[in-house]
Design a protein around this motif. Sequence first.
Motif, PDB file in Angstrom:
ATOM      1  N   MET A 205       0.320   0.644  16.390  1.00 19.52           N
ATOM      2  CA  MET A 205       0.657   0.070  15.080  1.00 19.52           C
ATOM      3  C   MET A 205      -0.602  -0.301  14.301  1.00 19.52           C
ATOM      4  N   GLN A 206      -1.624  -0.797  15.000  1.00 14.64           N
ATOM      5  CA  GLN A 206      -2.878  -1.118  14.323  1.00 14.64           C
ATOM      6  C   GLN A 206      -3.526   0.149  13.770  1.00 14.64           C
ATOM      7  N   ALA A 207      -3.462   1.240  14.522  1.00 13.52           N
ATOM      8  CA  ALA A 207      -3.989   2.516  14.029  1.00 13.52           C
ATOM      9  C   ALA A 207      -3.245   2.961  12.779  1.00 13.52           C
ATOM     10  N   THR A 208      -1.939   2.735  12.754  1.00 18.22           N
ATOM     11  CA  THR A 208      -1.135   3.067  11.578  1.00 18.22           C
ATOM     12  C   THR A 208      -1.564   2.235  10.377  1.00 18.22           C
ATOM     13  N   LYS A 209      -1.757   0.950  10.590  1.00 18.52           N
ATOM     14  CA  LYS A 209      -2.216   0.069   9.513  1.00 18.52           C
ATOM     15  C   LYS A 209      -3.582   0.511   9.001  1.00 18.52           C
ATOM     16  N   ASP A 210      -4.472   0.902   9.915  1.00 18.11           N
ATOM     17  CA  ASP A 210      -5.801   1.369   9.515  1.00 18.11           C
ATOM     18  C   ASP A 210      -5.698   2.601   8.619  1.00 18.11           C
ATOM     19  N   LEU A 211      -4.800   3.530   8.963  1.00 14.09           N
ATOM     20  CA  LEU A 211      -4.629   4.740   8.160  1.00 14.09           C
ATOM     21  C   LEU A 211      -4.085   4.413   6.774  1.00 14.09           C
ATOM     22  N   LEU A 212      -3.155   3.478   6.697  1.00 18.19           N
ATOM     23  CA  LEU A 212      -2.595   3.106   5.397  1.00 18.19           C
ATOM     24  C   LEU A 212      -3.648   2.451   4.506  1.00 18.19           C
ATOM     25  N   ARG A 213      -4.529   1.674   5.089  1.00 18.39           N
ATOM     26  CA  ARG A 213      -5.580   1.018   4.299  1.00 18.39           C
ATOM     27  C   ARG A 213      -6.573   2.030   3.739  1.00 18.39           C
ATOM     28  N   GLN A 214      -6.647   3.205   4.354  1.00 19.47           N
ATOM     29  CA  GLN A 214      -7.557   4.244   3.877  1.00 19.47           C
ATOM     30  C   GLN A 214      -6.925   5.144   2.824  1.00 19.47           C
ATOM     31  N   ASN A 215      -5.672   4.876   2.474  1.00 21.14           N
ATOM     32  CA  ASN A 215      -4.939   5.717   1.527  1.00 21.14           C
ATOM     33  C   ASN A 215      -5.199   5.228   0.101  1.00 21.14           C
ATOM     34  N   PRO A 216      -6.025   5.929  -0.690  1.00 17.14           N
ATOM     35  CA  PRO A 216      -6.377   5.436  -2.028  1.00 17.14           C
ATOM     36  C   PRO A 216      -5.196   5.405  -2.989  1.00 17.14           C
ATOM     37  N   SER A 217      -4.291   6.375  -2.889  1.00 12.97           N
ATOM     38  CA  SER A 217      -3.147   6.389  -3.802  1.00 12.97           C
ATOM     39  C   SER A 217      -2.228   5.204  -3.544  1.00 12.97           C
ATOM     40  N   LEU A 218      -2.115   4.806  -2.282  1.00 11.33           N
ATOM     41  CA  LEU A 218      -1.288   3.653  -1.944  1.00 11.33           C
ATOM     42  C   LEU A 218      -1.927   2.373  -2.473  1.00 11.33           C
ATOM     43  N   ALA A 219      -3.245   2.292  -2.378  1.00  9.93           N
ATOM     44  CA  ALA A 219      -3.952   1.114  -2.895  1.00  9.93           C
ATOM     45  C   ALA A 219      -3.760   0.989  -4.404  1.00  9.93           C
ATOM     46  N   ARG A 220      -3.837   2.108  -5.115  1.00  8.98           N
ATOM     47  CA  ARG A 220      -3.634   2.066  -6.567  1.00  8.98           C
ATOM     48  C   ARG A 220      -2.205   1.665  -6.908  1.00  8.98           C
ATOM     49  N   LEU A 221      -1.269   2.106  -6.070  1.00  8.04           N
ATOM     50  CA  LEU A 221       0.142   1.859  -6.335  1.00  8.04           C
ATOM     51  C   LEU A 221       0.474   0.372  -6.305  1.00  8.04           C
ATOM     52  N   VAL A 222      -0.117  -0.359  -5.376  1.00 16.48           N
ATOM     53  CA  VAL A 222       0.234  -1.769  -5.208  1.00 16.48           C
ATOM     54  C   VAL A 222      -0.739  -2.709  -5.914  1.00 16.48           C
ATOM     55  N   SER A 223      -1.747  -2.161  -6.575  1.00 16.28           N
ATOM     56  CA  SER A 223      -2.710  -3.028  -7.256  1.00 16.28           C
ATOM     57  C   SER A 223      -2.528  -3.008  -8.765  1.00 16.28           C
ATOM     58  N   GLY A 224      -1.416  -2.436  -9.217  1.00 15.48           N
ATOM     59  CA  GLY A 224      -1.163  -2.374 -10.651  1.00 15.48           C
ATOM     60  C   GLY A 224      -0.788  -3.728 -11.224  1.00 15.48           C
ATOM     61  N   GLU A 225      -0.544  -3.738 -12.517  1.00 15.68           N
ATOM     62  CA  GLU A 225      -0.259  -4.994 -13.207  1.00 15.68           C
ATOM     63  C   GLU A 225       1.190  -5.433 -13.050  1.00 15.68           C
ATOM     64  N   GLN A 226       2.070  -4.510 -12.649  1.00 12.80           N
ATOM     65  CA  GLN A 226       3.466  -4.909 -12.516  1.00 12.80           C
ATOM     66  C   GLN A 226       3.613  -5.966 -11.420  1.00 12.80           C
ATOM     67  N   LYS A 227       4.642  -6.783 -11.550  1.00 12.85           N
ATOM     68  CA  LYS A 227       4.802  -7.926 -10.657  1.00 12.85           C
ATOM     69  C   LYS A 227       5.017  -7.516  -9.209  1.00 12.85           C
ATOM     70  N   SER A 228       5.791  -6.472  -9.011  1.00 16.89           N
ATOM     71  CA  SER A 228       6.105  -6.089  -7.641  1.00 16.89           C
ATOM     72  C   SER A 228       6.383  -4.601  -7.573  1.00 16.89           C
ATOM     73  N   HIS A 229       6.135  -4.028  -6.401  1.00 18.61           N
ATOM     74  CA  HIS A 229       6.415  -2.611  -6.169  1.00 18.61           C
ATOM     75  C   HIS A 229       7.074  -2.501  -4.795  1.00 18.61           C
ATOM     76  N   PRO A 230       8.068  -1.608  -4.637  1.00 22.44           N
ATOM     77  CA  PRO A 230       8.742  -1.478  -3.329  1.00 22.44           C
ATOM     78  C   PRO A 230       7.782  -1.240  -2.173  1.00 22.44           C
ATOM     79  N   ALA A 231       6.667  -0.573  -2.448  1.00 19.60           N
ATOM     80  CA  ALA A 231       5.703  -0.307  -1.378  1.00 19.60           C
ATOM     81  C   ALA A 231       5.143  -1.599  -0.796  1.00 19.60           C
ATOM     82  N   GLU A 232       5.033  -2.629  -1.628  1.00 18.23           N
ATOM     83  CA  GLU A 232       4.499  -3.900  -1.142  1.00 18.23           C
ATOM     84  C   GLU A 232       5.387  -4.495  -0.055  1.00 18.23           C
TER      85      GLU A 232
END
Length: 391
Positions: A250-277
């Motif tokens: 599971m930690q390896a999975t978390k590490d891979l998700l943290r390296q995903n730039p598109s996912l980082a952009r998705l949850v760092s937007g200005e909208q209040k919440s995103h399902p990915a969060e």
Amino acid sequence: MIERTGRLARLLTSAEQLREQTLGPQAGLVDAEARLPVETLARLWDQGFLTLFIPREYDGQGASLLEVALVVEELARGCPSTALLVVIQSLGTLPILLAASPDQKQKWLNSIVHSRKLLSFALSEPEGDDSRETRATREADHFLLSGRKTLVTNASEADWLIVFAATDPQAGLKAGLSAFLLERGAPGLLLARTEPRLGLRGLPPADLVLDACAVSPDQMIGPLGQGYALADSSLQPAGVLLAALAVGLMQATKDLLRQNPSLARLVSGEQKSHPAEHLLAEIAMTLEASRALTYQAAGDWLAASSAEREAGWTATAESQEGGPKLLAAHAKCFATDSALRVLQAAIELSGPSSLLRDHPLSRLLRDAQCLPVLVRPNPSQRKTIARSLLK
């Protein structure tokens, strides 16, 4: 808080270096070729990862269950198949540590360390773990073992196999089973099938056929008829180690998700919440809950096993039920089930490309699918947990 100092710090530093330099880069190749590289096996021996449970008086590492669990977790972040080898080696060592005579321990444990003997644990049969079809018939000066063991992890590479057979079929499973140490290549001991699993492909299982395999009484581990209790006492801490493997996955999975730039952009937007969060939060919470439960189960086992060693291992009901051993069932069941849910969520977050066979998340998902079935399947763990509630 776990103090990572002294021996533990050294072991974890070595495990981290091995993960970063070798295991992580080779994980895809291990999966594709369904084998562990010889060089990796040599490094595991050199760094003491295959002698973790063996006491220092026999030149092993003398590690506690918690320390072994932390090493397994770290290795699993790089290659779950390699971590599984450490789990199986530990599982094979446990019956010797728990029930072998002083002379047997001196002979066998020293040989594991200095002759680098790989171990395997042969309990399962085609009709299930509760089957007693494998028989050990007493002759004048030996036992004759006949029967079949199925899906024995790493049996094709093991030098020694811990085999459980019925010495008194009429006495029932709990009183009629005994444990034996068999050497690879013994007359009458045959490998019947080797086939990679869906996941954890670097350590494929094999079937064993025992055809009037002669075994000396000196190769029996523990008292006659106490094999069931010995298997149970060995599988419980091994289940905690499999939970630690799930945490590392599971930690390896978390590490891979943290390296995903598109996912980082998705949850760092200005909208209040995103399902990915919400999915990311569930992954993080599930990981930490599994880790905490696994560490607690491993830590509680230390006190219980120390008291048991002082009293001497016996096949009493008290040594098999309740307390830390029940917590071990909780940890194995929860962490291995959680790993599968975490990987499914990670693939949902990462999109269709993560379903391709060579994608790291696809490989980890296949690995996670195997965990609930190994080292006593989770339905059996749930049965133990449920029955404890009614006592």
